[in-house]
Design a protein around this motif. Sequence first.
Motif, short mmCIF file in Angstrom:
data_model
loop_
_atom_site.label_atom_id
_atom_site.label_comp_id
_atom_site.label_asym_id
_atom_site.label_seq_id
_atom_site.Cartn_x
_atom_site.Cartn_y
_atom_site.Cartn_z
N HIS A 169 0.83 -1.21 0.00
CA HIS A 169 0.00 0.00 0.00
C HIS A 169 0.86 1.26 0.00
O HIS A 169 0.43 2.32 0.46
N ALA A 170 2.06 1.15 -0.54
CA ALA A 170 3.00 2.28 -0.56
C ALA A 170 2.48 3.40 -1.45
O ALA A 170 1.76 3.16 -2.43
N ALA A 171 2.86 4.62 -1.11
CA ALA A 171 2.50 5.80 -1.92
C ALA A 171 3.36 5.84 -3.18
O ALA A 171 4.45 5.26 -3.23
N LYS A 172 2.87 6.54 -4.19
CA LYS A 172 3.61 6.68 -5.45
C LYS A 172 5.01 7.24 -5.22
O LYS A 172 5.97 6.83 -5.87
N GLU A 173 5.13 8.18 -4.29
CA GLU A 173 6.43 8.78 -4.00
C GLU A 173 7.42 7.75 -3.46
O GLU A 173 8.61 7.81 -3.75
N GLN A 174 6.92 6.82 -2.67
CA GLN A 174 7.78 5.76 -2.14
C GLN A 174 8.27 4.85 -3.27
O GLN A 174 9.43 4.44 -3.28
N VAL A 175 7.38 4.54 -4.20
CA VAL A 175 7.76 3.71 -5.35
C VAL A 175 8.82 4.44 -6.17
O VAL A 175 9.84 3.85 -6.54
N GLN A 176 8.60 5.72 -6.43
CA GLN A 176 9.57 6.51 -7.19
C GLN A 176 10.95 6.49 -6.51
O GLN A 176 11.97 6.31 -7.16
N GLU A 177 10.97 6.68 -5.21
CA GLU A 177 12.23 6.73 -4.47
C GLU A 177 12.94 5.38 -4.50
O GLU A 177 14.15 5.31 -4.69
N MET A 178 12.19 4.29 -4.31
CA MET A 178 12.82 2.98 -4.32
C MET A 178 13.34 2.60 -5.71
O MET A 178 14.42 2.02 -5.83
N VAL A 179 12.60 2.97 -6.75
CA VAL A 179 13.08 2.71 -8.12
C VAL A 179 14.37 3.48 -8.35
O VAL A 179 15.34 2.95 -8.89
N LYS A 180 14.39 4.73 -7.90
CA LYS A 180 15.60 5.56 -8.02
C LYS A 180 16.78 4.87 -7.33
O LYS A 180 17.88 4.76 -7.90
N ARG A 181 16.56 4.38 -6.11
CA ARG A 181 17.64 3.75 -5.34
C ARG A 181 18.07 2.42 -5.95
O ARG A 181 19.26 2.14 -6.08
N LEU A 182 17.09 1.58 -6.30
CA LEU A 182 17.41 0.26 -6.82
C LEU A 182 18.16 0.33 -8.15
O LEU A 182 19.04 -0.48 -8.41
N LEU A 183 17.80 1.30 -8.98
CA LEU A 183 18.44 1.43 -10.30
C LEU A 183 19.55 2.46 -10.31
O LEU A 183 20.13 2.73 -11.36
N GLN A 184 19.83 3.03 -9.14
CA GLN A 184 20.90 4.02 -8.98
C GLN A 184 20.75 5.16 -10.00
O GLN A 184 21.71 5.54 -10.69
N LEU A 185 19.55 5.70 -10.07
CA LEU A 185 19.26 6.81 -10.99
C LEU A 185 19.65 8.13 -10.34
O LEU A 185 19.59 8.26 -9.11
#
Length: 114
Positions: free
Chosen positions: A53-69
């Motif tokens: 149930h994560a917020a969109k902002e949390q998904v954005q941040e984790m994608v950034k971290r996981l892919l080292q963007l």
Amino acid sequence: MAVEQVFVNVNPKSTLLLGQARGAAICAAVAANLQVAEYTALQVKQAVVGNGHAAKEQVQEMVKRLLQLPAAPSPDAADALACAICHAHGGMGLGALPTAGFRVRNGRLVGRSL
């Protein structure tokens, strides 16, 4: 190929357009002999953030971290990348296969085997 399952949006016109786009993408994948896996938003968020149930902002941040963007991707790009990350990790949970027991017809998961 991994796609997110359609949810019913408040705007019926947007939902129909999304369904048409998904249908075209899935048809192209099947025509290219690719298997298509579908994940719910809850599965994608659980796999990427650890909270379905994560917020969109949390998904954005984790994608950034996981892919080292260098910066967080747009919400739509983050959703697409999160779906790909979920699929690469085997679905809901690292290495788990939520599709176990499903049948494949024409490259698509269609339902549980009896």
